[in-house]
Design a protein around this motif. Structure first.
Motif, PDB file in Angstrom:
ATOM      1  N   PRO A 160       0.797  -1.224   0.000  1.00  0.00           N
ATOM      2  CA  PRO A 160       0.000   0.000   0.000  1.00  0.00           C
ATOM      3  C   PRO A 160       0.835   1.282   0.000  1.00  0.00           C
ATOM      4  O   PRO A 160       0.556   2.195  -0.779  1.00  0.00           O
ATOM      5  N   TYR A 161       1.854   1.357   0.844  1.00  0.00           N
ATOM      6  CA  TYR A 161       2.563   2.631   0.962  1.00  0.00           C
ATOM      7  C   TYR A 161       3.341   2.958  -0.301  1.00  0.00           C
ATOM      8  O   TYR A 161       3.324   4.084  -0.794  1.00  0.00           O
ATOM      9  N   ILE A 162       3.998   1.932  -0.875  1.00  0.00           N
ATOM     10  CA  ILE A 162       4.784   2.185  -2.083  1.00  0.00           C
ATOM     11  C   ILE A 162       3.872   2.533  -3.247  1.00  0.00           C
ATOM     12  O   ILE A 162       4.112   3.481  -4.001  1.00  0.00           O
ATOM     13  N   THR A 163       2.769   1.757  -3.383  1.00  0.00           N
ATOM     14  CA  THR A 163       1.841   2.015  -4.483  1.00  0.00           C
ATOM     15  C   THR A 163       1.290   3.437  -4.430  1.00  0.00           C
ATOM     16  O   THR A 163       1.315   4.169  -5.422  1.00  0.00           O
ATOM     17  N   SER A 164       0.791   3.842  -3.249  1.00  0.00           N
ATOM     18  CA  SER A 164       0.172   5.161  -3.172  1.00  0.00           C
ATOM     19  C   SER A 164       1.213   6.271  -3.324  1.00  0.00           C
ATOM     20  O   SER A 164       0.946   7.301  -3.957  1.00  0.00           O
ATOM     21  N   ALA A 165       2.399   6.071  -2.788  1.00  0.00           N
ATOM     22  CA  ALA A 165       3.435   7.097  -2.927  1.00  0.00           C
ATOM     23  C   ALA A 165       3.849   7.249  -4.385  1.00  0.00           C
ATOM     24  O   ALA A 165       4.058   8.370  -4.881  1.00  0.00           O
ATOM     25  N   LEU A 166       3.937   6.120  -5.089  1.00  0.00           N
ATOM     26  CA  LEU A 166       4.293   6.158  -6.503  1.00  0.00           C
ATOM     27  C   LEU A 166       3.219   6.896  -7.301  1.00  0.00           C
ATOM     28  O   LEU A 166       3.517   7.715  -8.184  1.00  0.00           O
ATOM     29  N   PHE A 167       1.954   6.586  -6.965  1.00  0.00           N
ATOM     30  CA  PHE A 167       0.817   7.249  -7.608  1.00  0.00           C
ATOM     31  C   PHE A 167       0.905   8.770  -7.421  1.00  0.00           C
ATOM     32  O   PHE A 167       0.778   9.548  -8.366  1.00  0.00           O
ATOM     33  N   LEU A 168       1.193   9.186  -6.185  1.00  0.00           N
ATOM     34  CA  LEU A 168       1.290  10.619  -5.900  1.00  0.00           C
ATOM     35  C   LEU A 168       2.449  11.245  -6.676  1.00  0.00           C
ATOM     36  O   LEU A 168       2.327  12.336  -7.238  1.00  0.00           O
ATOM     37  N   LEU A 169       3.579  10.535  -6.739  1.00  0.00           N
ATOM     38  CA  LEU A 169       4.753  11.066  -7.414  1.00  0.00           C
ATOM     39  C   LEU A 169       4.478  11.292  -8.901  1.00  0.00           C
ATOM     40  O   LEU A 169       4.795  12.351  -9.457  1.00  0.00           O
ATOM     41  N   ILE A 170       3.821  10.299  -9.529  1.00  0.00           N
ATOM     42  CA  ILE A 170       3.493  10.434 -10.954  1.00  0.00           C
ATOM     43  C   ILE A 170       2.551  11.618 -11.156  1.00  0.00           C
ATOM     44  O   ILE A 170       2.727  12.433 -12.066  1.00  0.00           O
ATOM     45  N   ALA A 171       1.551  11.733 -10.271  1.00  0.00           N
ATOM     46  CA  ALA A 171       0.594  12.835 -10.387  1.00  0.00           C
ATOM     47  C   ALA A 171       1.303  14.183 -10.243  1.00  0.00           C
ATOM     48  O   ALA A 171       1.021  15.128 -10.977  1.00  0.00           O
ATOM     49  N   LEU A 172       2.247  14.267  -9.308  1.00  0.00           N
ATOM     50  CA  LEU A 172       2.991  15.514  -9.099  1.00  0.00           C
ATOM     51  C   LEU A 172       3.767  15.887 -10.365  1.00  0.00           C
ATOM     52  O   LEU A 172       3.719  17.038 -10.822  1.00  0.00           O
ATOM     53  N   LEU A 173       4.481  14.912 -10.928  1.00  0.00           N
ATOM     54  CA  LEU A 173       5.276  15.181 -12.122  1.00  0.00           C
ATOM     55  C   LEU A 173       4.387  15.628 -13.281  1.00  0.00           C
ATOM     56  O   LEU A 173       4.672  16.609 -13.967  1.00  0.00           O
ATOM     57  N   LEU A 174       3.267  14.902 -13.469  1.00  0.00           N
ATOM     58  CA  LEU A 174       2.338  15.254 -14.543  1.00  0.00           C
ATOM     59  C   LEU A 174       1.820  16.674 -14.365  1.00  0.00           C
ATOM     60  O   LEU A 174       1.731  17.454 -15.309  1.00  0.00           O
ATOM     61  N   SER A 175       1.480  17.005 -13.123  1.00  0.00           N
ATOM     62  CA  SER A 175       0.892  18.310 -12.851  1.00  0.00           C
ATOM     63  C   SER A 175       1.863  19.439 -13.185  1.00  0.00           C
ATOM     64  O   SER A 175       1.457  20.519 -13.610  1.00  0.00           O
ATOM     65  N   ILE A 176       3.149  19.194 -12.995  1.00  0.00           N
ATOM     66  CA  ILE A 176       4.133  20.222 -13.335  1.00  0.00           C
ATOM     67  C   ILE A 176       4.401  20.239 -14.838  1.00  0.00           C
ATOM     68  O   ILE A 176       4.692  21.278 -15.422  1.00  0.00           O
ATOM     69  N   ALA A 177       4.252  19.080 -15.476  1.00  0.00           N
ATOM     70  CA  ALA A 177       4.588  18.994 -16.899  1.00  0.00           C
ATOM     71  C   ALA A 177       3.451  19.454 -17.805  1.00  0.00           C
ATOM     72  O   ALA A 177       3.692  19.976 -18.888  1.00  0.00           O
ATOM     73  N   VAL A 178       2.193  19.258 -17.348  1.00  0.00           N
ATOM     74  CA  VAL A 178       1.059  19.525 -18.228  1.00  0.00           C
ATOM     75  C   VAL A 178       0.503  20.924 -17.999  1.00  0.00           C
ATOM     76  O   VAL A 178       0.320  21.341 -16.868  1.00  0.00           O
ATOM     77  N   GLY A 179       0.249  21.622 -19.083  1.00  0.00           N
ATOM     78  CA  GLY A 179      -0.363  22.933 -18.987  1.00  0.00           C
ATOM     79  C   GLY A 179      -0.717  23.391 -20.374  1.00  0.00           C
ATOM     80  O   GLY A 179      -0.478  22.678 -21.345  1.00  0.00           O
ATOM     81  N   SER A 180      -1.295  24.590 -20.464  1.00  0.00           N
ATOM     82  CA  SER A 180      -1.716  25.033 -21.786  1.00  0.00           C
ATOM     83  C   SER A 180      -0.517  25.424 -22.646  1.00  0.00           C
ATOM     84  O   SER A 180      -0.617  25.454 -23.865  1.00  0.00           O
TER      85      SER A 180
END
Lengths: 325, 331
Positions: B4-24
């Motif tokens: 659980p901890y690794i899976t959710s942390a990995l999920f958060l990390l990917i979301a963080l990276l995407l959020s910084i990379a994606v924009g208009s």
């Protein structure tokens, strides 16, 4: 004891920091532009530095420009129309989603919906040297853009035609243009309408519909709005003129006033004379019986820019077609 | 779902990276890397990443963590699968405060600019306080009373909000945008202001995981097992309300995250609140980040209010998880 004193001092300092800024004292200005003070100061260096322009905007903020703005983003349709009308259209590099006039403005980059979220990333990437905000923008939006290192001028809504001319003047100064010829021609056109309308003694009643989604309680415009001001200037009597702002009238009030004209500011949303006649309780109004339910381009009255004069002429022509043959 | 901890942390990390990379504005990955390590010469890219995307990304992370964490705590506290962070009036109180603040023309001063979140925050905590006071009968606060008082106060505040909105002439669209969860006020100030509340509140909730496990047996049993049920409940309510109020005040009302994330965590990783709360915090942050990316992309260059996306995407996802759940009915 010392600790207590320190704490109190800290609290007072905090309060002072939070207190609203004192209103600036109004210095007597000798120019004929009352709303803004333009100070041209030459840099005291030997090299010919560009002249610095300094303005006070509608939020009371000081706005400084290194020179007339060359890359302008407009955050409101009225601002876009002003910029194009004073000949600064080629300097506009971005505009809000609702700016659709003049036709050239549609080719300019769309930077998003002013009401929802402005596309700040796009705004930054366009590298504007001036962002022209209006009253439909919020103070928070101004702050966000300012924090990104951008220069924002907040143009207050005019309440009279004179104030609208002043706004043209301000935008002309911001962009290094001259609005004198435009203002003179606008004034001449208003005077031409006045000349025809002023001598008339009768004032036909006008109901201006903004939104009749609820036919028992349609929205209209009262005093303090350009719709009211220009209806009266065009020789009509706005039946809602004794109410302020944008009130909802009850159908009973409309029937009691029985206006000679019903002007459909919501015609762009598919409201027609036929749909008005089909509304329960509306069929007996004089305007409906006499075929005086008329469609109108609401943008001419709702955007505080130079096209207000087009609106005045169009209204006068609707109310007094015989004078404009 | 193992680990659980690794899976959710990995999920958060990917979301963080995407959020910084994606924009208009598209920033090539190489350039993005240079911006992040401070080696870029492109001033626009630097501003876009550091002053627009990063504060927003962190704000969304914090709000997601706050909503999911307090949602998990409330579900445990009330022993009710329908509990969400807004159950006892936080959102409706904040909404009333915000719409009231929006109806006033504020001066262009630091205080005036923060008036909406500040008044929303105060109104939100005040509502929870009143709900708690009304549910309190002679020193005992029965859970049912708390829920019912919360529902009553929420309805009352929502009606007042609707009344204010009907009476207003101008700021209606802003008010609707706020109530749907729009993150319009971005920038570092807001993001940094949230951190202390969340740090204190979420830490408190995580530390009370064991107490929540015991509370599952009911107040009487918990007391017999040596837990001061009344005090524990009060601490959890205060912590969860503080966290939710802070999040709601700055980001508007974002639904569904606080309700659904704890359930997904429970279905995947079991019913132990010592796990559910930290895992909900991490997964909630990741989920809200993904929702925010969608909100930015769907009708670009315009943005959708976040609150619309969370339910639009969250509901089908939750139904899918529910259908596949092996341990159905483990509440």
């Amino acid at each position: 004891m010392l600790r207590k004193t320190l704490l109190i001092t800290l609290l007072i300092a905090l309060l002072a920091a939070c207190a609203p800024q004192a209103t600036p004292t109004v210095a007597p200005v000798a120019t004929d532009v009352p709303a803004t003070e333009v100070v041209m100061t030459e840099a005291p260096t030997e090299a010919p530095a560009p002249a610095m322009l300094s303005f006070t905007d509608g939020l009371g903020r000081e706005v400084k420009l290194d020179g007339p703005a060359q890359y302008v983003i407009s955050l409101a349709p009225s601002n876009t129309e002003i910029l194009f009308a004073i000949g600064a259209g080629s300097q506009v590099v971005g505009r809000d989603a609702y700016s659709d006039y003049p036709a050239e403005a549609r080719d300019v980059t769309d930077i998003g919906d002013t009401y929802a979220d402005l596309n700040t990333e796009l705004i930054v990437s366009l590298k504007p040297d001036l962002i022209l905000a209006a009253e439909i923008n919020t103070a928070e939006q101004v702050k966000v853009l300012e924090d990104l290192g951008l220069t924002v001028y907040y143009l207050k809504n005019p309440l009279t035609l004179e104030e609208m001319y002043t706004n043209l003047e301000i935008v002309a100064q911001l962009t290094g243009k001259d609005a004198t010829a435009l203002i003179d021609s606008l004034k001449a056109r208003v005077a031409a309408v006045d000349e025809k309308i002023m001598p008339l003694s009768s004032r036909p009643g006008v109901f201006y519909e903004i939104d009749g989604t609820d036919p028992a309680k349609p929205y209209t415009a009262g005093s303090g709005t350009f719709i009211n001001l220009l209806i009266e200037r065009a020789g009509g009597h706005n039946i809602a003129s004794d109410i302020e702002g944008y009130p909802q009238l009850s159908l009973e009030q409309v029937v009691a006033a029985d206006p000679a004209f019903i002007i459909l500011g919501d015609s762009a949303f598919g409201v027609t004379a036929e749909s008005i006649a089909a509304r329960p309780g509306w069929e007996n109004l004089s305007a409906v019986k006499n075929g005086q339910v008329l469609p109108f381009d609401d943008n001419l009255l709702s955007r505080p820019g130079p096209r207000l004069v087009d609106g005045l002429e169009a209204l006068a022509e609707l109310l007094r077609p015989e004078l404009f043959k | 779902m193992p680990r659980p901890y690794i899976t959710s942390a990995l999920f958060l990390l990917i979301a963080l990276l995407l959020s910084i990379a994606v924009g208009s504005i598209f920033i090539p990955p190489g350039e993005l890397w240079r911006v992040l390590i401070g080696m870029t010469t492109n001033e626009s890219f630097r501003t876009i990443v550091w002053d627009i995307r990063l504060p927003r990304t962190i704000l969304i992370t914090l709000v997601g963590a706050a909503l999911a964490g307090s949602g998990a705590a409330y579900q445990g506290l009330f022993r009710n699968p329908l509990a969400d962070p807004y159950l006892i009036g936080v959102a409706s109180g904040a909404g009333l405060g915000a719409v009231f603040a929006l109806s006033i023309q504020w001066q262009y001063t630091p205080l005036g600019l923060l008036a909406v979140p500040l008044i929303a925050f105060i109104a939100s905590l005040l509502t929870v306080y009143l709900v708690y006071m009304f549910a309190n009968i002679g020193g005992v606060v029965p859970t049912t009373n708390l829920i019912l008082a919360g529902v009553a106060f929420s309805s009352f505040a929502t009606s007042l909000t609707s009344f204010l909105m009907l009476r207003s002439t101008g700021e209606l669209r802003r008010a609707i945008g706020w109530l749907l969860g729009g993150v319009s006020l971005i920038g570092w100030d807001v993001t940094l202001a949230l951190i202390p509340y969340l740090l204190i509140g979420l830490t408190t909730l995580v530390l009370n995981g064991y107490a929540l496990n015991i509370l599952q047996f009911g107040d009487d049993q918990a007391t017999q097992m040596g837990l001061n049920a009344r005090r524990t409940k009060l601490i959890i309510i205060v912590a969860a309300s503080l966290v939710t109020a802070a999040a709601v005040s700055f980001a508007g009302i974002i639904g569904f995250v606080g309700l659904v994330v704890p359930h997904v965590v429970r279905i995947w990783w079991g019913v132990d609140y010592r796990r559910i709360i930290p895992l909900s915090i991490v997964s909630g942050a990741g989920l809200l980040l993904l929702a925010d990316i969608l909100a930015r992309v769907v009708i670009a260059p315009q943005e959708l209010p976040l609150g619309i996306i969370t339910a639009l995407v969250g509901a089908p996802f939750f139904l899918w998880v529910l259908r596949r759940a092996k341990n159905q009915g483990t509440w």
